[in-house]
Design a protein around this motif. Structure first.
Motif, PDB file in Angstrom:
ATOM      1  N   UNK A  82       0.807  -1.219   0.000  1.00 59.29           N
ATOM      2  CA  UNK A  82       0.000   0.000   0.000  1.00 59.29           C
ATOM      3  C   UNK A  82       0.843   1.273   0.000  1.00 59.29           C
ATOM      4  N   UNK A  83       2.131   1.151   0.379  1.00 61.58           N
ATOM      5  CA  UNK A  83       2.986   2.352   0.364  1.00 61.58           C
ATOM      6  C   UNK A  83       4.219   2.259  -0.523  1.00 61.58           C
ATOM      7  N   UNK A  84       4.776   1.072  -0.646  1.00 59.67           N
ATOM      8  CA  UNK A  84       6.135   1.010  -1.202  1.00 59.67           C
ATOM      9  C   UNK A  84       6.264   1.415  -2.663  1.00 59.67           C
ATOM     10  N   UNK A  85       5.387   0.921  -3.521  1.00 57.64           N
ATOM     11  CA  UNK A  85       5.622   1.087  -4.964  1.00 57.64           C
ATOM     12  C   UNK A  85       6.821   0.226  -5.353  1.00 57.64           C
ATOM     13  N   UNK A  87       3.245   2.247  -8.061  1.00 55.96           N
ATOM     14  CA  UNK A  87       3.990   3.339  -7.416  1.00 55.96           C
ATOM     15  C   UNK A  87       3.503   3.527  -5.971  1.00 55.96           C
ATOM     16  N   UNK A  88       2.216   3.309  -5.756  1.00 56.82           N
ATOM     17  CA  UNK A  88       1.595   3.528  -4.431  1.00 56.82           C
ATOM     18  C   UNK A  88       2.028   4.887  -3.880  1.00 56.82           C
ATOM     19  N   UNK A  89       2.692   4.926  -2.718  1.00 59.07           N
ATOM     20  CA  UNK A  89       3.160   6.228  -2.183  1.00 59.07           C
ATOM     21  C   UNK A  89       4.658   6.385  -2.397  1.00 59.07           C
ATOM     22  N   UNK A  94       4.969  -1.724  10.156  1.00 63.77           N
ATOM     23  CA  UNK A  94       4.985  -1.862   8.694  1.00 63.77           C
ATOM     24  C   UNK A  94       5.085  -3.351   8.371  1.00 63.77           C
ATOM     25  N   UNK A  95       4.858  -3.681   7.104  1.00 63.96           N
ATOM     26  CA  UNK A  95       4.965  -5.105   6.741  1.00 63.96           C
ATOM     27  C   UNK A  95       6.073  -5.310   5.724  1.00 63.96           C
ATOM     28  N   UNK A  96       6.505  -6.557   5.652  1.00 64.19           N
ATOM     29  CA  UNK A  96       7.527  -6.957   4.681  1.00 64.19           C
ATOM     30  C   UNK A  96       6.808  -7.569   3.475  1.00 64.19           C
ATOM     31  N   UNK A  97       7.239  -7.209   2.277  1.00 70.00           N
ATOM     32  CA  UNK A  97       6.678  -7.830   1.070  1.00 70.00           C
ATOM     33  C   UNK A  97       7.478  -9.104   0.778  1.00 70.00           C
ATOM     34  N   UNK A  98       6.837 -10.224   0.983  1.00 70.39           N
ATOM     35  CA  UNK A  98       7.454 -11.538   0.744  1.00 70.39           C
ATOM     36  C   UNK A  98       8.055 -11.576  -0.662  1.00 70.39           C
ATOM     37  N   UNK A  99       7.330 -11.007  -1.640  1.00 68.00           N
ATOM     38  CA  UNK A  99       7.799 -11.084  -3.036  1.00 68.00           C
ATOM     39  C   UNK A  99       8.961 -10.131  -3.321  1.00 68.00           C
ATOM     40  N   UNK A 100       9.313  -9.290  -2.350  1.00 62.00           N
ATOM     41  CA  UNK A 100      10.516  -8.469  -2.524  1.00 62.00           C
ATOM     42  C   UNK A 100      11.743  -9.241  -2.032  1.00 62.00           C
ATOM     43  N   UNK A 125      -0.215   8.884   3.549  1.00 62.27           N
ATOM     44  CA  UNK A 125      -1.336   8.464   2.695  1.00 62.27           C
ATOM     45  C   UNK A 125      -0.903   7.250   1.886  1.00 62.27           C
ATOM     46  N   UNK A 126      -1.851   6.398   1.573  1.00 63.83           N
ATOM     47  CA  UNK A 126      -1.483   5.177   0.864  1.00 63.83           C
ATOM     48  C   UNK A 126      -2.641   4.669   0.007  1.00 63.83           C
ATOM     49  N   UNK A 127      -2.366   3.568  -0.643  1.00 63.88           N
ATOM     50  CA  UNK A 127      -3.362   2.939  -1.508  1.00 63.88           C
ATOM     51  C   UNK A 127      -4.359   2.178  -0.634  1.00 63.88           C
ATOM     52  N   UNK A 128      -5.611   2.581  -0.668  1.00 60.42           N
ATOM     53  CA  UNK A 128      -6.634   1.862   0.095  1.00 60.42           C
ATOM     54  C   UNK A 128      -6.823   0.470  -0.487  1.00 60.42           C
ATOM     55  N   UNK A 129      -7.264  -0.469   0.351  1.00 60.90           N
ATOM     56  CA  UNK A 129      -7.463  -1.834  -0.158  1.00 60.90           C
ATOM     57  C   UNK A 129      -8.690  -1.927  -1.044  1.00 60.90           C
ATOM     58  N   UNK A 130      -9.595  -0.968  -0.917  1.00 63.53           N
ATOM     59  CA  UNK A 130     -10.853  -1.099  -1.653  1.00 63.53           C
ATOM     60  C   UNK A 130     -11.243   0.146  -2.429  1.00 63.53           C
ATOM     61  N   UNK A 131     -10.479   1.245  -2.275  1.00 64.83           N
ATOM     62  CA  UNK A 131     -10.960   2.496  -2.857  1.00 64.83           C
ATOM     63  C   UNK A 131      -9.882   3.395  -3.456  1.00 64.83           C
ATOM     64  N   UNK A 132      -8.765   2.852  -3.876  1.00 65.96           N
ATOM     65  CA  UNK A 132      -7.758   3.682  -4.527  1.00 65.96           C
ATOM     66  C   UNK A 132      -7.084   4.660  -3.581  1.00 65.96           C
TER      67      UNK A 132
END
Ligand code: BG6
Length: 485
Positions: free
Chosen positions: A22-25, A55-57, A80-86, A435-442
């Motif tokens: 939701x934030x990293x991009x 891009x997210x934030x 914060x969370x870690x992106x497993x796919x990173x 600010x970040x990418x909402x899970x349901x609303x951009x």
């Protein structure tokens, strides 16, 4: 609002939260490969025009600035969370050193700023490779692969990170599974799979708890649960009973696993009667109930309370799952969860809502904290709480988000009332730091203290701007919660 005369306890952690996708991009940068959220959000862009996670934030490139702003606000923790796919781009196998280096740099920057990192191991973003390989969380194989990923992360950060949360919001994943997991078309009608995914997550959660206890000196671990207390619509006994049923299936069905290692009986019986219960293999409940897998605390994501009423099974209604408001216009929620013979969720006529139909209820937070502490007697953290709202960047280059300040002020006061009644609350991490990418609303539904200058269509430079709530929260933290004005 309660008077808040006395400060929050010494050592109480003040911060905020975010999640990786939701934030990293930088969704495909430095070796990262897609997660299921990259795919889900591309589809949301196509269907609703909401921003993608590409891009997210742009926190990946702005993280030093973000940490500096957190320090300026006075944060003493950051979730914060870690992106497993990173870090393991294919889900298993080769480790991406550049991905790990990003999180090391972030954790180093936080520690240097005097901000305690709280890591969430998993926040909705399973590597896409595992979805392609075996359907992701639908398969038990994911538990083994999660163990290897969790072991890697916990080992890497064990010296600097003492507070760990495992899986974000299993309850919300069950309700809104297509937003939170990639679910193939041919599985969409098989609702038992919602609870099967949850069972796999319970196994993964138990394993992660054991790993923290084994590997992290003085480490503490718990799940981060999306939690909404349930009120009866009226004082009619049938509505009160429905609210209890809803609480059993929507809330205790998760917390009883974390603290007692059992599935709540009434909820499990209801699921069995309707062909929704998970398949449990020999040894599963022993793992989940292992004392080393018991949570040390519960992290709570609280936004709203919910309301339920009686729903007789008279053949007129079918099982339904939670509705969503995609438009951001009050009243346009697409429906309410319904379990005929058990309960039906409904709007609470006593409460105002956000533009996305989430009930605004600070007392609900106090009620939740009191109730959960009385049940389990374990420390609690707030790892999400906040107001999703439209913000306007005014001509003076500011964001006057007094509505957000009002929401947070009332919730902090409610949390303090619970503490004053003996509840052990150890941290407050509202959603969200930036600010970040909402899970349901951009991205037009905003939560942050720090404004990110972008739109759904145009990421621009993602410039950071301090909102009015930034300065207000700075004052709250500096006064240890006594100055909420
Ligand atoms: C929680 C999630 O459910 O709510 C977050 O953990 C999410 O990831 C937050 O962003 C707010 O929900 P939404 O849909 O407004 O982004």
């Amino acid at each position: 609002m309660a008077d808040v005369h006395t400060p929050f306890p010494e050592g109480f952690l003040w911060g905020a939260a975010t999640s990786a996708y939701q934030v990293e991009g930088a969704a495909t940068e430095d070796g990262k490969k897609p997660s299921q959220q990259d795919v889900i959000n591309q589809n949301s862009y196509r269907d609703f025009g909401f921003a993608t996670a590409e891009v997210a934030s742009d926190h990946y490139h702005h993280f030093r600035e973000d940490v500096a702003l957190m320090k300026e606000m006075g944060f003493t923790c950051y979730r914060f969370s870690i992106a497993w796919s990173r870090v393991i781009p294919d889900g298993t196998g080769e480790v991406n050193q550049a991905g790990l280096a990003f999180y090391h740099d972030l954790v180093d920057a936080l520690v240097e700023a005097g901000i305690e990192p709280i890591i969430t191991l998993y926040h909705y973003d399973l590597p896409w490779a595992l979805v392609e390989r075996y359907g992701g969380w639908l398969s038990r194989q994911v538990v083994e692969d999660f163990e290897a990923y969790a072991r890697l992360i916990i080992t890497e950060f064990k010296d600097q990170v003492k507070l760990w949360t495992t899986i974000n919001e299993q309850s919300i994943i069950v309700q809104y599974w297509t937003q939170k997991c990639y679910i193939p078309e041919d599985v969409l009608d098989d609702n038992q799979k919602r609870y099967q995914i949850n069972h796999h997550m319970n196994l993964a959660h138990a394993i992660a708890c054991k790993l923290v206890h084994e590997l992290v000196p003085d480490g503490l671990v718990g799940a981060a649960l999306g939690y909404a207390p349930v009120y009866p619509l009226t004082g009619k006994p049938a509505d009160v009973m429905a609210a209890q049923n809803a609480n059993d299936l929507r809330n205790l069905y998760y917390t009883d696993i974390y603290f007692k290692g059992i599935y709540t009986e009434s909820a499990q019986i209801y699921l069995e009667e309707h062909g929704l219960a998970p398949v449990i293999e020999p040894g599963d409940m022993e793992l989940i109930g292992d004392p080393a897998a018991t949570s040390d605390f519960l992290a709570l994501n609280y936004y709203a309370s919910e309301c339920a009423r009686a729903c007789p099974d008279d053949g007129t209604k079918e099982i339904r799952w939670g509705g969503v408001n995609r438009s951001g216009k009050k009243g346009e929620i697409s429906g309410f969860e319904t379990h005929p013979g058990f309960y039906e969720m409904c709007k609470n006529p006593e409460l105002d809502t956000t533009d996305w139909d989430w009930a605004i209820d600070p007392v609900g937070m106090e009620y939740m904290l009191r109730d959960l502490y009385a049940r389990y007697n374990k420390p609690l953290m707030i790892t999400e709480n906040g107001l999703g709202a439209y913000d306007t960047l005014t001509e003076d280059g500011k964001i006057h988000d007094d509505y957000r300040i009002d929401y947070l002020r009332q919730h902090i006061a409610a949390m303090k009332r619970a503490i004053d009644k003996g509840v052990e609350v150890i941290a407050y991490c509202p959603w969200s730091a930036v600010d970040l990418l909402s899970t349901s609303n951009g991205v037009k539904k905003r939560y942050g203290f720090i404004y990110v200058d972008r739109t759904d269509d145009d990421p621009k430079e993602c410039a950071r701007i301090r909102k009015d709530s930034f300065f207000w929260y700075q004052k709250v933290i500096a006064s240890r919660g006594t100055d909420l004005d």
